[in-house]
Design a protein around this motif. Sequence first.
Motif, PDB file in Angstrom:
ATOM      1  N   ASN A1047       0.915  -1.329   0.163  1.00  0.00           N
ATOM      2  CA  ASN A1047      -0.048   0.096  -0.054  1.00  0.00           C
ATOM      3  C   ASN A1047       0.751   1.083  -0.087  1.00  0.00           C
ATOM      4  O   ASN A1047       0.502   2.292  -0.575  1.00  0.00           O
ATOM      5  N   ALA A1048       2.064   1.195   0.749  1.00  0.00           N
ATOM      6  CA  ALA A1048       2.967   2.455   0.704  1.00  0.00           C
ATOM      7  C   ALA A1048       3.489   2.619  -0.938  1.00  0.00           C
ATOM      8  O   ALA A1048       3.504   3.774  -1.306  1.00  0.00           O
ATOM      9  N   ALA A1049       3.781   1.565  -1.574  1.00  0.00           N
ATOM     10  CA  ALA A1049       4.277   1.670  -2.778  1.00  0.00           C
ATOM     11  C   ALA A1049       2.886   2.014  -3.734  1.00  0.00           C
ATOM     12  O   ALA A1049       3.340   3.074  -4.639  1.00  0.00           O
ATOM     13  N   GLY A1050       2.101   1.661  -3.308  1.00  0.00           N
ATOM     14  CA  GLY A1050       0.790   2.229  -4.282  1.00  0.00           C
ATOM     15  C   GLY A1050       0.484   3.564  -3.976  1.00  0.00           C
ATOM     16  O   GLY A1050       0.178   4.320  -4.981  1.00  0.00           O
ATOM     17  N   LEU A1051       0.664   3.963  -2.836  1.00  0.00           N
ATOM     18  CA  LEU A1051       0.469   5.371  -2.438  1.00  0.00           C
ATOM     19  C   LEU A1051       1.494   6.246  -3.080  1.00  0.00           C
ATOM     20  O   LEU A1051       1.138   7.407  -3.754  1.00  0.00           O
ATOM     21  N   LEU A1052       2.648   5.958  -3.388  1.00  0.00           N
ATOM     22  CA  LEU A1052       3.616   6.630  -3.858  1.00  0.00           C
ATOM     23  C   LEU A1052       3.461   6.759  -5.342  1.00  0.00           C
ATOM     24  O   LEU A1052       3.522   7.958  -6.011  1.00  0.00           O
ATOM     25  N   GLY A1053       2.846   5.517  -5.799  1.00  0.00           N
ATOM     26  CA  GLY A1053       2.610   5.665  -7.237  1.00  0.00           C
ATOM     27  C   GLY A1053       1.554   6.586  -7.667  1.00  0.00           C
ATOM     28  O   GLY A1053       1.399   7.495  -8.555  1.00  0.00           O
ATOM     29  N   LEU A1054       0.554   6.494  -6.751  1.00  0.00           N
ATOM     30  CA  LEU A1054      -0.538   7.463  -6.855  1.00  0.00           C
ATOM     31  C   LEU A1054      -0.446   8.787  -6.684  1.00  0.00           C
ATOM     32  O   LEU A1054      -0.499   9.806  -7.791  1.00  0.00           O
ATOM     33  N   LEU A1055       0.526   9.300  -5.657  1.00  0.00           N
ATOM     34  CA  LEU A1055       0.931  10.735  -5.621  1.00  0.00           C
ATOM     35  C   LEU A1055       1.796  11.065  -6.644  1.00  0.00           C
ATOM     36  O   LEU A1055       1.656  12.211  -7.385  1.00  0.00           O
ATOM     37  N   ALA A1056       2.730  10.101  -7.594  1.00  0.00           N
ATOM     38  CA  ALA A1056       3.514  10.553  -8.524  1.00  0.00           C
ATOM     39  C   ALA A1056       2.440  11.086 -10.136  1.00  0.00           C
ATOM     40  O   ALA A1056       2.746  11.915 -10.482  1.00  0.00           O
ATOM     41  N   VAL A1057       1.547  10.062 -10.033  1.00  0.00           N
ATOM     42  CA  VAL A1057       0.556  10.381 -11.055  1.00  0.00           C
ATOM     43  C   VAL A1057      -0.225  11.538 -10.858  1.00  0.00           C
ATOM     44  O   VAL A1057      -0.436  12.307 -12.079  1.00  0.00           O
ATOM     45  N   LEU A1058      -0.832  11.734  -9.530  1.00  0.00           N
ATOM     46  CA  LEU A1058      -1.508  12.948  -9.416  1.00  0.00           C
ATOM     47  C   LEU A1058      -0.819  14.149  -9.480  1.00  0.00           C
ATOM     48  O   LEU A1058      -1.293  15.218 -10.129  1.00  0.00           O
ATOM     49  N   GLY A1059       0.462  13.920  -9.132  1.00  0.00           N
ATOM     50  CA  GLY A1059       1.405  15.316  -9.361  1.00  0.00           C
ATOM     51  C   GLY A1059       1.749  15.749 -10.701  1.00  0.00           C
ATOM     52  O   GLY A1059       1.655  16.927 -11.380  1.00  0.00           O
ATOM     53  N   SER A1060       1.544  14.784 -11.596  1.00  0.00           N
ATOM     54  CA  SER A1060       2.105  15.019 -13.148  1.00  0.00           C
ATOM     55  C   SER A1060       0.716  15.160 -13.903  1.00  0.00           C
ATOM     56  O   SER A1060       0.725  16.052 -14.711  1.00  0.00           O
ATOM     57  N   GLY A1061      -0.390  14.601 -13.465  1.00  0.00           N
ATOM     58  CA  GLY A1061      -1.592  14.578 -14.288  1.00  0.00           C
ATOM     59  C   GLY A1061      -2.703  15.486 -13.727  1.00  0.00           C
ATOM     60  O   GLY A1061      -3.229  16.339 -14.560  1.00  0.00           O
ATOM     61  N   LEU A1062      -2.799  15.485 -12.664  1.00  0.00           N
ATOM     62  CA  LEU A1062      -4.039  16.477 -11.952  1.00  0.00           C
ATOM     63  C   LEU A1062      -3.351  17.162 -10.734  1.00  0.00           C
ATOM     64  O   LEU A1062      -3.816  16.936  -9.687  1.00  0.00           O
ATOM     65  N   PRO A1063      -2.552  18.072 -10.915  1.00  0.00           N
ATOM     66  CA  PRO A1063      -1.706  18.713  -9.712  1.00  0.00           C
ATOM     67  C   PRO A1063      -2.696  19.436  -8.710  1.00  0.00           C
ATOM     68  O   PRO A1063      -2.383  19.443  -7.796  1.00  0.00           O
ATOM     69  N   TRP A1064      -3.917  19.847  -9.410  1.00  0.00           N
ATOM     70  CA  TRP A1064      -4.707  20.494  -8.440  1.00  0.00           C
ATOM     71  C   TRP A1064      -5.360  19.764  -7.515  1.00  0.00           C
ATOM     72  O   TRP A1064      -5.789  20.002  -6.289  1.00  0.00           O
ATOM     73  N   LEU A1065      -5.741  18.277  -7.625  1.00  0.00           N
ATOM     74  CA  LEU A1065      -5.996  17.515  -6.679  1.00  0.00           C
ATOM     75  C   LEU A1065      -5.167  17.338  -5.356  1.00  0.00           C
ATOM     76  O   LEU A1065      -5.390  17.079  -4.376  1.00  0.00           O
ATOM     77  N   LEU A1066      -3.577  17.729  -5.540  1.00  0.00           N
ATOM     78  CA  LEU A1066      -2.872  17.660  -4.352  1.00  0.00           C
ATOM     79  C   LEU A1066      -3.091  18.611  -3.580  1.00  0.00           C
ATOM     80  O   LEU A1066      -2.653  18.747  -2.384  1.00  0.00           O
ATOM     81  N   LEU A1067      -3.828  19.615  -4.071  1.00  0.00           N
ATOM     82  CA  LEU A1067      -4.228  20.702  -2.785  1.00  0.00           C
ATOM     83  C   LEU A1067      -5.395  19.973  -1.871  1.00  0.00           C
ATOM     84  O   LEU A1067      -5.085  20.687  -0.741  1.00  0.00           O
TER      85      LEU A1067
END
Length: 1462
Positions: A1047-1067
């Motif tokens: 799950n930690a690896a899945g979370l990292l992958g998820l954050l990487a994808v969000l940061g590159s594709g939908l950065p506004w969601l990181l807010l």
Amino acid sequence: MERFLAQLCGTSALQPLPVWEGDTTGHCFTQLVLSALPHALLAVLSACHWGNPRWVETGYIPRCSPGWRVRLASSFLLSIFPLLDLFPVVLPPGAGPGPIGLEVLAGGMATVAWISHSLALWVLAHSPHGRSRGPLALTLTAFLPAPALVLTLLWHCQRGTLLPPLLPGPLSRLCLLILQLAALLAYGLGWAVPGRPQEPWAQEPLLYEGQEPEVAEDGESWLSRFSYAWLAPLLARGARGELRQPQDTCRLPDRLHPTYLARVFQAQWQEGTRMWRALYGALGQRYLALGLLKLVGTMLGFSGPLLLSLLVGFLEEGQEPLSNGLLYALGLAGGAVLGAVLQNQYGYEVRKVTLQARGAVLNILYRKALQLGPRRPPTGEILNLLGTDSERLLNFAGSFHEAWGLPLQLVITLYLLHQQVDVAFVGGLILALLLVPINKVIATRIMASSQEMLQHKDARVKLVTELLSGIRVIKFFGWEQALGARVEACRARELGRLWVIKYLDAACVYLWAALPVVISIVIFITYVLMGHQLTATKVFTALALVHMLILPLNNFPWVINGLLEAKVSLDRIQRFLDLPNHNPQACYSPDPPTEPSTALELHEALFSWDPVGTSQDTFISHLEVKKGMLVGIVGKVGCGKSSLLAAIAGELHRLRGRVAVWRLSKGFGLATQEPWIQFATIRDNILFGKMFDAQLYKEVLEACALNDDLSILPAGDQTEVGEKGVTLSGGQRARIALARAVYQEKELYLLDDPLAAVDADVANHLLHRCILGVLSHTTRLLCTHRTEYLERADVVLLMEAGRLIQAGPPSEILPLVQAAPKTWAEDGQESDPVQNPEKTKEGLEVEESTSGRLLQEESKKEGAVAFHVYRAYWRAVGWGLALAILFSLLLMQATRNSADWWLAHWIAQLKAAKNSSQEAPAPTSLGSAGPLSAQLLFFFPGSLYTSVFPLPKAAPNGSSDIRFYLTVYATIAGVNSLCTLLRAVLFAAGTLRAAATLHRRLLSRVLMAPVTFFDSTPTGRVLNRFSSDVACADDSLPFILNILLANAAGLLGLLAVLGSGLPWLLLLLPPLSLIHYRMQRHYRASSRELRRLGSLTLSPLYTHLADTLAGLPVLRATGTTYRFEEENQRLLELNQRCQFAASATMQWLDIRLQLMGAAVVSAIAGIALVQHQQGLANPGAAPGPFTLTSEVCYSQHLPQTSPCTAPTAPSIFTSQPGFPLGIGWLSQGSVEFQDVVLVYRPGLPNALDGVTFYVQPGEKLGIVGRTGSGKSSLLLVLFRLLEPSSGRVLLDGVDTSQLELAELRSQLAIIPQEPFLFSGTVRENLDPRGLYEDRALWQALEQCHLSEVIISLGDGEGLREGGRSLSLGQRQLLCLARALLTDAKILCIDEATASVDQKTDQLLQQTICKRFASKTVLTIAHRLNTILNSDRVLVLQAGRVAELDSPAVLRSQPHSLFQQLL
């Protein structure tokens, strides 16, 4: 929906809920969203605190502080003002600003909320919260309606309510509005400045005397139960660091209390009943009712994909009315919230049923242990039933409902999948169904291996139990490595099975991780090849359903496996419960003896150690003992003397004949040959639960010659003795056990050789002051080899081979067994008071405080798990392997993200082609999509992104292009599959290495521990490490760690994808992370301590059971089993409290994380609808946060769920320094002590005080002295079991402190006073290291007169645990045989023949003299005739050498200490 809103708000149907009206927010939006919703939340949160425990339960009601009173008053006024505000609205002509219906709804909601809040404040003010400001969350929620009041005030200002003409309606509403704001301000001041109560706080104790913590859950409201608000005081204590002992946790609910459970279970339990039937009768109906919760929760689980599909369709097509979108979003949110609550409550209630079953099972196991016969299973095996098997049995509770829930889930999922992709799902289904037989094979293999592993674990724990019980002897002989190797061999066999289990687990992990991708490929390929076109809606829903399909297929074999494991453990427990009960009362005739003057009568009585009579039996043709008689019992070693006493005590099976005892109900006074001493103070051991009678107690101490011993102990009779009395000498243990029997004031006493381990004058004292003194009015049966003390007996019985062959007066019987004339047991010595009677382990061999406190409380780390614990596990796995695991994990996640990204790109091309074919403008790539894109994949970790790299667009209808996309997708999926397999295999290898390393280190540390550690540490505590904690490191910890890493690896992958594709969601991350961090910190502070306390409270349960099994004959003879059962219930209740609190806190966090996720999902669905309505975004919804929330919550929740308590292994042991000298360094055998000083602890007197003497090579030295003189300390220093404070010990001129311990002890031999044997063959007991041939072993056995006994045991027959197959005397002879085998130059004898008859003793003394003629022999003597032939005698007094000369010289000096001892 639009029409209803428009009617309620008085707006148009096109824009029913306008956010802005002119310069301010729309009034309808203000009243509904900013006022009614916060008030609803305030009402619910306040209701959760209605059930808080109040001070009334403790009989004390504190006065409220001014701050609480101000808040209560403000809250009451705020509940009145909205009602008053309705009058101007309702009365004509109306006072605006909104329609009447809207104002009534908002005002009514406000009134309900503040009434609910007032009640909550009153409850909190009269609860422990009254000492503080109360829950911060509740206060903050009270201020949520404030923006609506302020905005309404602005509306009045803008509309000129205060300007003429002044209208009474609007003006009165404005005044009430100002009053509401003033009341809210007063509320805030009351919270910010609480003031002090009328009586000073300082006069109130922080915790009132006798105040118990709150009762968990009972009496709470349903809202409090759903939100676990009743846990607030417990969590507050945890946050303050006040969870230091089990009593700090909340008390158990009534239905979980061991007393209640015992009563309910006993109502269903009859002898011979099947365990499962009794459990079902007691708990079954409640447990089956939980299936309804499970069913509803399962159904709600499908609402997510279905509503998701509808919502995506709504956003994509844009043809449906807004009300439909709102309903979809609300349904998604409502389903998530309701599903979270139901699943949480289901998990909580199942855990409660599990704890109920656990309490019932552990209670019935202990009751059964109290009813075991003489042939009972080994202690280690019973402890395994208590630890491992009871836990595995309870896995059934979680598995049963899954067994029907998963197939149901599978059927519904397949139906829904068929609705989405038509028959294309069949290809994926065939692939998935192939998983079932594979998983079945894996599960079967795992179950078989698990059974074998349990057997090996039983053997290992049993061996460790024996090793701990004989640790002193093992250290004397230097057998740590040999016996450690035996334990490691058992562990290797156990790890062999664990190896199979782990790699089969790895196969399952691989299938679990790889199959969703493969099934998705097959379904999508089939769907495309059938001529259909993929759409976002199809892909989203199909992927969600595929994941729901994999769950039951993968889990079902494991659920079945869990049920089968529970069945295996149930069978093991059932076999134990089916063992025949041994009821001592059944051995006796219901009628008293025929003659009133007879106390005991046996006629044609045949007894055996087993019910069928296969072992050596004991037959008494006729025996009649008159009241008040002293009956002596004599005979050779192993002739059945102890068996006769055991038969009379009801511990043997009566096969036939009659046994009648006068006033049987009063029980017996029993002093066994091996004294049973509890880990308690000396006084508690003697009182044994009976009320303290000062006069009787004083008489007992004097009669048992204990006064002088107590006078030199640090805390007198309040001194704690070690487990089994290890800190006392054999004689002291015998006399304390005798004192316990005497203090019970029985009428019939069975005394099994209490004179064996004491000096002659002490034996004289016991005979005249105790047996012939205090007990003179009772009937006494006395077994002894010291026949000189039986001349005052009324009758002497002569036993041989289990038969009573002769009975008569002492003058007839004693000459038949005496080997030498009595020399110093003259009656004339009776009047001479005994001074400092006999040997003790000087000053106690443990570091005792002056308070006499010996038992060290089990240490419990506080705060976060220390970094060195994680580092230790990392090192146990190995640097290379650990890094490889992490690398493979990241590689696996990267390839999974790549597969999802490629699928998103493919869908984008299809969408673009469709748009261009309709001649509509379309973006060239996903990168140009709006901030919310249709290419986000719901419920699929790592798949929330848009295309990051622009790829050339091709016409998607060409077969070559389909083949291109499918080939790339399949290739990436194949690489992901390989990475998944690599990660699973590496993880299995790493955890196996860690399991092996941690056990090896633990065993090494325990074996290297100083003897003082074992004196102050109960065996149960160490066994808990080798049983429960090792099982945790083997199984539970890797399981949790595996999920955490994934799950930690899945979370990292998820954050990487969000940061590159939908950065506004990181807010969303900062506020989400802050809330999450605060919850986690609040939870972890308590959870860690509760888990540690759970492990700590388990050790006393182990210790108490082991203690009970050891002292079972004494418990039954004295009729005190009920008291021990009550103590077991008390210990079980403490453990259950910690277990319950730990599981409840986990559910507390779980519901909050799930609701937080549901709230975020709801918010994003709402934002998606708003943006869609405003035309700001491409259709496609915002599924990202669904996954984001679940990933963050789940992965952060897992690190605290492992049941392990890692920093529990002993960490205080250090190896002793030394250097090797090579073979043969000890050639002569001289011993020299040079100014040796030994002190057990600063503040205690020196046990050895400047001892200096020299022993010539080959010299025979006898060592004698009174209590505290230092006899035992000499041997302890010689073998370096204790290190001297100063001075040196030289062997052949070599300083022993410079030698390695193994080197030193290999050159010395000892025959200890307490024989230690372990289960196994006679060869293994004689020669654990396998150094000698059979011929040498048989020769040693013949010299010890044991060969006939060993032959009678049968060829290859092993000894039972503790050598119980042999009598105590035969065990001592076997230990002597060990010494005869050794070629050591120096032999130490610690009164090794105390339990041997005189004829055998005489033969053995001749054997020792002949066999060790050229060796140096040091003999500590209790029977002084054994050292009269020594070359010299060393007399110690107060730790100093008082006399050192030949026996003849010392006896010729009338005032010598040696002569006084004689």
